[in-house]
Design a protein around this motif. Structure first.
Motif, PDB file in Angstrom:
ATOM      1  N   CYS A  95       0.852  -1.181   0.000  1.00  0.00           N
ATOM      2  CA  CYS A  95       0.000   0.000   0.000  1.00  0.00           C
ATOM      3  C   CYS A  95       0.893   1.237   0.000  1.00  0.00           C
ATOM      4  O   CYS A  95       1.862   1.298   0.757  1.00  0.00           O
ATOM      5  N   HIS A 142      -9.132  -4.221  -1.254  1.00  0.00           N
ATOM      6  CA  HIS A 142      -8.122  -3.423  -0.547  1.00  0.00           C
ATOM      7  C   HIS A 142      -8.537  -1.950  -0.513  1.00  0.00           C
ATOM      8  O   HIS A 142      -8.473  -1.301   0.536  1.00  0.00           O
ATOM      9  N   GLU A 143      -8.979  -1.434  -1.671  1.00  0.00           N
ATOM     10  CA  GLU A 143      -9.313  -0.002  -1.747  1.00  0.00           C
ATOM     11  C   GLU A 143     -10.601   0.314  -0.979  1.00  0.00           C
ATOM     12  O   GLU A 143     -10.698   1.361  -0.339  1.00  0.00           O
ATOM     13  N   HIS A 146      -9.957   0.930   2.544  1.00  0.00           N
ATOM     14  CA  HIS A 146      -9.495   2.294   2.851  1.00  0.00           C
ATOM     15  C   HIS A 146     -10.675   3.215   3.173  1.00  0.00           C
ATOM     16  O   HIS A 146     -10.550   4.123   3.990  1.00  0.00           O
TER      17      HIS A 146
HETATM   18 NI    NI Z   1      -3.695   0.867   0.084  1.00  0.00          NI
END
Ligand code: NI
Length: 158
Positions: A95, A142-143, A146
């Motif tokens: 990341c 993953h995003e 966030h």
């Molecule tokens: Ni990331």
């Protein structure tokens, strides 16, 4: 519209831990919003990321850009995962916001759903749906993390 490179926030910056706000759909077509998308794209490309979420540049809104082929980036606004496979796969992730003391990206193994279906609004404000597996499925998960204040280091498999 050319994008500007924005500063990337690093763990443990508190904005990375906030829950991002949904984007108002009417806002999507506005020039300021399109500029933000262009800035996110430029920043991701410059840093050679597979994806970037708006909180990583200090904007706590539900916006993601994912690197595609031939400069065709995917923009996901207000993304929502509507289906998740039971099957999971372990893979390595890094990341742009998680670096060591020398500024190098840290990598680690994370388990993700193998297939997902994700609903979102594209950069024109059209409602879309994508079925993803393999790398795209992993990057989307993953995003989207966030946008919930979650980093991959919270999910490391040791
Ligand atoms: Ni990331």
């Amino acid at each position: 519209m050319p994008g500007k490179i924005r500063e990337i926030l690093h763990h443990p910056h508190p904005v990375l831990r906030q829950i991002a706000s949904p984007v108002e759909e009417e806002k999507i077509k506005l020039p300021e919003f399109q500029q933000l998308l262009a800035d996110m794209e430029e920043t991701m490309l410059k840093k050679d990321g597979a994806g970037l979420a708006a909180p990583q540049i200090g904007v706590s809104e539900k916006i993601i850009v994912i690197a595609g082929r031939d400069k065709k980036q995917m923009f996901l606004i207000n993304p929502k995962i509507t289906r998740r496979s039971w099957a999971k796969v372990i893979g390595e992730e890094g990341c742009l916001s998680v670096i060591d003391s020398r500024g190098h990206i840290i990598y680690g193994k994370v388990e993700r759903h193998k297939h997902i279906t994700c609903q979102y609004f594209d950069k024109q404000g059209k409602k879309k749906r994508v079925q993803a597996d393999e790398q795209l499925s992993r990057v989307i998960q993953h995003e989207i993390d966030h946008l919930e204040g979650i980093l991959f280091i919270d999910r490391l498999i040791v």
